[in-house]
Design an enzyme around this catalytic site. Structure first.
Site, PDB file in Angstrom:
ATOM      1  CG  ASN A  24      -1.787   1.247   1.308  1.00  0.00           C
ATOM      2  OD1 ASN A  24      -1.838   1.917   0.499  1.00  0.00           O
ATOM      3  ND2 ASN A  24      -2.748   1.044   2.299  1.00  0.00           N
ATOM      4  NE  ARG A 109      -6.305   1.320  -0.381  1.00  0.00           N
ATOM      5  CZ  ARG A 109      -6.197   2.752   0.267  1.00  0.00           C
ATOM      6  NH1 ARG A 109      -5.299   3.159   1.008  1.00  0.00           N
ATOM      7  NH2 ARG A 109      -7.261   3.382   0.506  1.00  0.00           N
ATOM      8  CG  HIS A 198     -13.007   3.448   2.641  1.00  0.00           C
ATOM      9  ND1 HIS A 198     -13.674   4.271   3.229  1.00  0.00           N
ATOM     10  CD2 HIS A 198     -11.674   3.726   2.947  1.00  0.00           C
ATOM     11  CE1 HIS A 198     -13.057   4.968   3.750  1.00  0.00           C
ATOM     12  NE2 HIS A 198     -11.836   4.734   3.908  1.00  0.00           N
ATOM     13  CG  LEU A 227     -18.204   4.377  11.182  1.00  0.00           C
ATOM     14  CD1 LEU A 227     -19.218   4.169  12.242  1.00  0.00           C
ATOM     15  CD2 LEU A 227     -18.877   5.499  10.005  1.00  0.00           C
ATOM     16  NE  ARG A 259     -10.281  12.595   3.357  1.00  0.00           N
ATOM     17  CZ  ARG A 259     -10.006  11.114   3.310  1.00  0.00           C
ATOM     18  NH1 ARG A 259     -11.344  10.560   3.049  1.00  0.00           N
ATOM     19  NH2 ARG A 259      -8.996  10.292   3.295  1.00  0.00           N
ATOM     20  CG  ASP A 300      -8.009   9.202  18.824  1.00  0.00           C
ATOM     21  OD1 ASP A 300      -9.056   8.657  19.153  1.00  0.00           O
ATOM     22  OD2 ASP A 300      -6.990   8.554  18.587  1.00  0.00           O
ATOM     23  NE  ARG A 302      -7.981   6.025  20.163  1.00  0.00           N
ATOM     24  CZ  ARG A 302      -6.906   5.459  19.674  1.00  0.00           C
ATOM     25  NH1 ARG A 302      -6.390   4.294  20.086  1.00  0.00           N
ATOM     26  NH2 ARG A 302      -6.526   5.918  18.552  1.00  0.00           N
ATOM     27  N   GLY A 350     -15.617   2.261  14.255  1.00  0.00           N
ATOM     28  CA  GLY A 350     -16.696   1.463  13.974  1.00  0.00           C
ATOM     29  C   GLY A 350     -16.551   0.103  14.899  1.00  0.00           C
ATOM     30  CD  GLU A 351     -12.313  -2.922  12.973  1.00  0.00           C
ATOM     31  OE1 GLU A 351     -11.510  -3.331  13.719  1.00  0.00           O
ATOM     32  OE2 GLU A 351     -12.378  -3.038  11.787  1.00  0.00           O
ATOM     33  CG  ASN A 352     -11.392  -0.129  18.153  1.00  0.00           C
ATOM     34  OD1 ASN A 352     -11.090  -1.172  18.907  1.00  0.00           O
ATOM     35  ND2 ASN A 352     -10.758   0.231  17.149  1.00  0.00           N
ATOM     36  CD  GLU A 402      -9.236  -1.103   3.810  1.00  0.00           C
ATOM     37  OE1 GLU A 402      -8.918  -0.547   5.168  1.00  0.00           O
ATOM     38  OE2 GLU A 402      -9.379  -0.387   2.671  1.00  0.00           O
TER      39      GLU A 402
HETATM   40  P1  AMP Z   1      -8.568   3.804  11.031  1.00  0.00           P
HETATM   41  O1  AMP Z   1      -8.655   4.943   9.822  1.00  0.00           O
HETATM   42  O2  AMP Z   1      -9.575   2.948  10.564  1.00  0.00           O
HETATM   43  O3  AMP Z   1      -7.361   3.254  11.381  1.00  0.00           O
HETATM   44  O4  AMP Z   1      -9.118   4.158  12.231  1.00  0.00           O
HETATM   45  C1  AMP Z   1      -8.338   5.309  12.989  1.00  0.00           C
HETATM   46  C2  AMP Z   1      -9.532   6.101  14.058  1.00  0.00           C
HETATM   47  O5  AMP Z   1      -9.928   4.958  14.885  1.00  0.00           O
HETATM   48  C3  AMP Z   1      -8.760   6.864  14.934  1.00  0.00           C
HETATM   49  O6  AMP Z   1      -8.588   8.125  14.497  1.00  0.00           O
HETATM   50  C4  AMP Z   1      -9.841   6.844  16.199  1.00  0.00           C
HETATM   51  O7  AMP Z   1     -10.578   8.103  15.887  1.00  0.00           O
HETATM   52  C5  AMP Z   1     -10.526   5.672  16.028  1.00  0.00           C
HETATM   53  N1  AMP Z   1     -10.107   4.791  17.024  1.00  0.00           N
HETATM   54  C6  AMP Z   1      -9.018   3.664  17.198  1.00  0.00           C
HETATM   55  N2  AMP Z   1      -9.055   2.978  18.360  1.00  0.00           N
HETATM   56  C7  AMP Z   1     -10.200   3.637  18.949  1.00  0.00           C
HETATM   57  C8  AMP Z   1     -10.619   3.216  20.167  1.00  0.00           C
HETATM   58  N3  AMP Z   1     -10.266   2.315  21.164  1.00  0.00           N
HETATM   59  N4  AMP Z   1     -12.077   3.827  20.608  1.00  0.00           N
HETATM   60  C9  AMP Z   1     -12.589   4.847  19.841  1.00  0.00           C
HETATM   61  N5  AMP Z   1     -11.879   5.203  18.831  1.00  0.00           N
HETATM   62  C10 AMP Z   1     -10.829   4.558  18.289  1.00  0.00           C
END
Ligand code: AMP
Length: 419
Positions: A24, A109, A198, A227, A259, A300, A302, A350-352, A402
């Protein structure tokens, strides 16, 4: 093969080449993973960043056979060729050299494949020329992807190099979803339409969601919410994408880390005419200084949740705007699909971020949607359901992968070609 991605088995007798290197390539970085497609296991992963600067860094993690310690190199790495050479040396040190006959392909990619590429493609001069021709619609990404491809081709000219396009999964969208309502001649002359991005993630997650429901992809309709720092939604009907939120570029749609997502296009005229901003300044504003970071200074999730817990009103407003847009897309794609079997959350947020999932689905019981608070609070790296049993529509958390998707598609293609 878009929407019906083949699964590689790669275990035919006498077939030793089962590894795929996934690259990538960004403008100043290369992320890589080496996978063994016999069992989809990861042999190594790493990242080269700040290519072309004095402070370049390579972080390499051996993952095969119980793994090993992470290794780091710092110091100038002049260009992508030097970066890939350094990666090759690290892999060779683990006995995984790129000259190995076990390497079946390199999967790249590629962000923009336009309308031409609806499936993974073996790269030749004509394909390179077409990716180059798409640079005007992907000025940030396609040039970097091309550099990575050319470098890898120089390194292993004999090996199949496969392009896997971020846009490919979305090429099944009907014209009613893909066309913008602007003058048709102008749109066609400049290839202006919704392409979506994506795609490898939406393809992988929609398929894994079907698996989680114990069904074939053709049997289920899924709303996928990717997300991450970049964010996009898609409506997937029976395994085929019928709408997605990103457009000509990855700027449209959901509120993202930096964005804006959807915005009245007249805002750009206004910024030009009234605020005296240049096109480049507006580009930077909407792509880099908007979204969550523009609204509250943090991208972020978090940190935003931590600030909300401390009573920070700007962070709360940013969160509310993010959620409002997300809910609008869930509603819109519900209507696009007619029947929804699952809503799947994926990528970093979305996962966290359980509070995002909870707020996105809250109050949608009339649509058959609900989230179980206990299930939603479970932390896991596995795909899982977070809806209560009574809910008509499943709500799922499905970690995206991915790299695995790129490797799977690349491997399936070379196996098909070589068969
Ligand atoms: P990605 O682009 O898929 O790597 O997602 C990155 C984004 O995921 C970060 O900017 C955070 O906003 C969010 N993120 C990562 N870990 C967590 C977590 N444990 N809780 C909430 N948001 C998270």
């Amino acid at each position: 093969m878009t929407g019906t991605t083949a699964t590689a088995t790669g275990t035919a007798a006498g077939d030793t080449a089962s590894r795929v290197l996934v690259l990538n390539s960004g403008s100043s970085s290369v992320k890589y993973q080496l996978l063994d497609m016999r069992d989809s296991s990861r042999l190594a992963a790493g990242l080269v960043e700040r290519i072309g600067e004095q402070t370049s860094r390579l972080v390499h993690t051996p993952l095969g056979g119980g793994g090993g310690d992470k290794r780091e190199r710092t110091g100038p790495i002049a260009d992508h060729a030097a970066a890939l050479k350094a990666v090759a040396e690290e892999l060779a040190a683990d006995g995984l050299g790129l000259d190995s006959p076990e390497l079946a392909a390199i999967g790249h990619r590629v962000v923009h494949g336009g309308l031409r590429f609806s499936a993974p493609t073996v790269i030749d001069d004509a394909v390179l020329a077409e990716i180059e021709r798409l640079v005007p619609v992907a000025p940030l990404h396609n040039p970097a992807n091309l550099t990575g491809i050319r470098t890898a081709m120089d390194l292993r000219p004999d090996l199949p190099q496969i392009a896997v396009f971020d846009t490919a999964f979305h090429t099944t969208m009907p014209e009613s979803a893909a066309r913008y309502a602007i003058d048709v001649e102008t749109a066609d002359a400049h290839r202006i339409r919704r392409y979506g991005f994506h795609g490898t993630s939406h393809a992988y997650v929609s398929r894994e969601t079907a698996k989680l429901l114990g069904k074939a992809p053709e049997e289920v309709n899924v709303i996928v919410l990717h997300l991450g720092n970049g964010a996009s939604a898609s409506a997937v009907k029976g395994g085929r994408c019928v709408d997605t939120s990103m457009g000509l570029t990855p700027l449209e749609g959901l509120v993202m880390g930096t964005r804006s997502g959807d915005i009245d296009p007249a805002v750009t005229f206004h910024l030009k005419r009234v605020a005296g901003m240049s096109t480049d300044e507006i580009d930077v504003l909407l792509n880099k200084r908007s979204g969550l970071v523009g609204l509250c200074g943090d991208n972020d999730m978090r940190e935003i949740r931590r600030r909300i817990d401390e009573g920070d009103e700007r962070a709360l407003l940013a969160f509310d705007i993010y959620i409002h847009r997300l809910r609008k897309y869930i509603g819109a794609y519900y209507a696009v699909l007619g029947r929804v079997d699952a809503v799947a959350f994926t990528a970093g947020v979305g996962e966290n971020a359980a509070p995002v999932r909870e707020a996105a689905i809250a109050g949608l019981e009339e649509l058959g949607l609900a989230v179980d608070a206990d299930l939603n609070s479970v932390r896991s790296e596995k795909a899982r359901l977070i809806s209560p049993e009574y809910a008509r529509v499943a709500v799922a958390v499905v970690p995206t992968d991915e790299e695995l998707e790129i490797a799977t598609q690349s491997y399936a293609l070379v196996r098909g070609v070589n068969a």
